[in-house]
Motif scaffolding. Structure first.
Motif, PDB file in Angstrom:
ATOM      1  N   CYS A 184       0.872  -4.057  -0.787  1.00  0.00           N
ATOM      2  CA  CYS A 184       1.876  -4.394  -1.883  1.00  0.00           C
ATOM      3  C   CYS A 184       1.872  -6.012  -1.989  1.00  0.00           C
ATOM      4  O   CYS A 184       1.689  -6.535  -2.948  1.00  0.00           O
ATOM      5  CB  CYS A 184       3.182  -4.115  -1.153  1.00  0.00           C
ATOM      6  N   ASP A 185       1.721  -6.593  -0.774  1.00  0.00           N
ATOM      7  CA  ASP A 185       1.672  -8.070  -0.912  1.00  0.00           C
ATOM      8  C   ASP A 185       0.477  -8.708  -1.425  1.00  0.00           C
ATOM      9  O   ASP A 185       0.440  -9.473  -2.596  1.00  0.00           O
ATOM     10  CB  ASP A 185       1.498  -8.684   0.600  1.00  0.00           C
ATOM     11  N   ARG A 186      -0.857  -7.856  -1.415  1.00  0.00           N
ATOM     12  CA  ARG A 186      -2.184  -8.115  -2.119  1.00  0.00           C
ATOM     13  C   ARG A 186      -1.865  -7.688  -3.672  1.00  0.00           C
ATOM     14  O   ARG A 186      -2.418  -8.503  -4.448  1.00  0.00           O
ATOM     15  CB  ARG A 186      -2.974  -7.209  -1.582  1.00  0.00           C
ATOM     16  N   LEU A 187      -1.070  -6.780  -4.120  1.00  0.00           N
ATOM     17  CA  LEU A 187      -0.958  -6.310  -5.415  1.00  0.00           C
ATOM     18  C   LEU A 187       0.269  -7.037  -6.074  1.00  0.00           C
ATOM     19  O   LEU A 187       0.405  -7.086  -7.198  1.00  0.00           O
ATOM     20  CB  LEU A 187      -0.706  -4.931  -5.271  1.00  0.00           C
ATOM     21  N   GLY A 188       1.148  -7.680  -5.435  1.00  0.00           N
ATOM     22  CA  GLY A 188       2.143  -8.424  -5.748  1.00  0.00           C
ATOM     23  C   GLY A 188       3.437  -7.377  -6.552  1.00  0.00           C
ATOM     24  O   GLY A 188       3.935  -7.813  -7.314  1.00  0.00           O
TER      25      GLY A 188
END
Length: 392
Positions: free
Chosen positions: A112-116
């Motif tokens: 989720c952090d990678r994809l924002g």
């Protein structure tokens, strides 16, 4: 009523270490979270082995469910089996933590952090469970908890969130969605435990259920509620909004968006205050059941599972054997959501593990562990073992 909410929220805040907002039900809290963190029209990755009510809440928020591949041993999301093409274009990830077995929150958080995009945790079954040395519900941007499960309050829940600055905005959104408390509903809630105890004591459970069916009050003749696709298509065109989906979202809990009265709050507070004792009993029973021939222990410490999903070759026969000892089996989620509602969701890219788990999982109350094991042994129930990565 603010002071009564505050006591409940204080208890949960101390347990979780996050800001907590009381809500009348987990499903209400999830709708509130989805509306805040996800714009209508987005796609949400979720588990296909989940309560159909949650599926309808996602639709009510104006979102498109995307079914994830699962681990066939415990029903958790298999992040390694999610193709990059599925990750791309997601608006959020929604965990299930099925029966209290944690989804891989640290890995999902990293994606989720990678994809924002936000990570939202459905922790209805998972009060007291941990993932990555942190409580379930402490990884996501937000998490929803149920007080109907481990505490037995049969009402209430929490929306927990990472940013305390959002409290005023979320509380205002909650209050706008609430229906006012009703005296009749409060009286029915307060007398319900005594009525249920009387029915059990007189061994009238089957007669009571037959009467409910006769009066048209039994809403689930099968594991899944009737989909009613024609009506559902019309509701989807009217999303977002709870009103078009009310007949689906209210199933099993008609007071899901009702503001609580003082009696309801007092009883819920007493039950939440006893949670540690309850969790200890669930953890001990879980350890016993996972050590049985039908258990599927996972890595890490034993969790205080709400229900322990034993893996049984002939589940229907096992349910019948348990029923003979007045041990009821609930919280079955079969078939998976992409088979149940194919026209309203994106299917899992690897559906077989979910189908296998949904067909063989026998969720039992860990507080009756010894009785369950005795009945399964006497009935000759055979364990089921997943074959290969998909559990085929």
């Amino acid at each position: 009523m603010v002071s009564a909410y505050a006591e409940l929220e204080h208890l949960m805040r101390g347990r979780l270490g996050r800001e907590c907002l009381y809500v009348p039900s987990c499903r209400f809290g999830l709708y509130l979270a989805l509306r805040h963190w996800c714009a209508p029209g987005g796609r949400v990755l979720m588990s296909p082995v989940n309560d159909d009510v949650i599926f309808f809440v996602v639709l009510a928020a104006g979102l498109r469910p995307v079914q994830a591949p699962l681990n066939a041993r415990d029903g958790s999301i298999d992040t390694a089996a999610v193709p990059e093409s599925v990750w791309q274009g997601l608006s959020a990830v929604l965990t299930t933590n099925l029966y209290g077995n944690p989804d891989p929150a640290p890995s999902l958080r990293a994606h989720c952090d990678r994809l924002g995009i936000p990570l939202l945790e459905d922790a209805a079954h998972a009060v007291g469970s941990e993932s990555g040395d942190r409580p379930v519900g402490a990884h996501g941007d937000a998490a929803v908890f149920s007080l109907s499960k481990h505490t037995g309050a049969k009402t209430g829940g929490f929306l927990a969130f990472a940013d305390p600055a959002l409290r005023t905005e979320l509380a205002a959104a909650r209050d706008e969605l609430l229906h006012p408390a009703r005296l009749s509903a409060e009286l029915a809630y307060l007398v319900r435990p005594y009525a249920e105890a009387t029915v059990r004591g007189l061994r009238l459970v089957r007669a009571a259920r037959a009467t409910m069916r006769l009066l048209g009050m039994e809403e689930r003749a099968e594991i899944r509620m009737p989909l009613r696709p024609g009506e559902l298509r019309q509701a989807v065109t009217a999303a977002p909004g709870l009103a078009p989906f009310h007949s689906w979202v209210r199933v099993d809990m008609h007071d899901y968006r009702l503001a609580p009265g003082r009696g309801r709050i007092r009883r819920t507070t007493r039950l939440l205050d006893r949670l540690d004792t309850t969790l200890a009993a669930h953890r001990a029973g879980t350890a016993t059941l996972l050590d049985s021939p039908w258990g599927a222990p996972g890595p890490g410490p034993v969790q205080p599972l709400f229900r322990v999903p034993l893996l049984v070759a002939d589940r229907d026969a096992a349910i019948a054997a348990l029923g003979g000892r007045r041990i009821t089996t609930g919280y079955l989620y079969d078939p998976p959501l992409d088979d149940y509602a194919a026209a309203f969701t994106e299917p899992s890219p690897a559906p077989e593990a979910a189908r296998w788990f949904a067909r063989h999982a026998l969720p039992v109350d860990p507080r009756r562990a010894e009785e369950v094991i005795e009945v399964l042994r006497a009935s000759g129930a055979e364990p089921a073992t997943p074959q290969g990565p998909d559990g085929g």
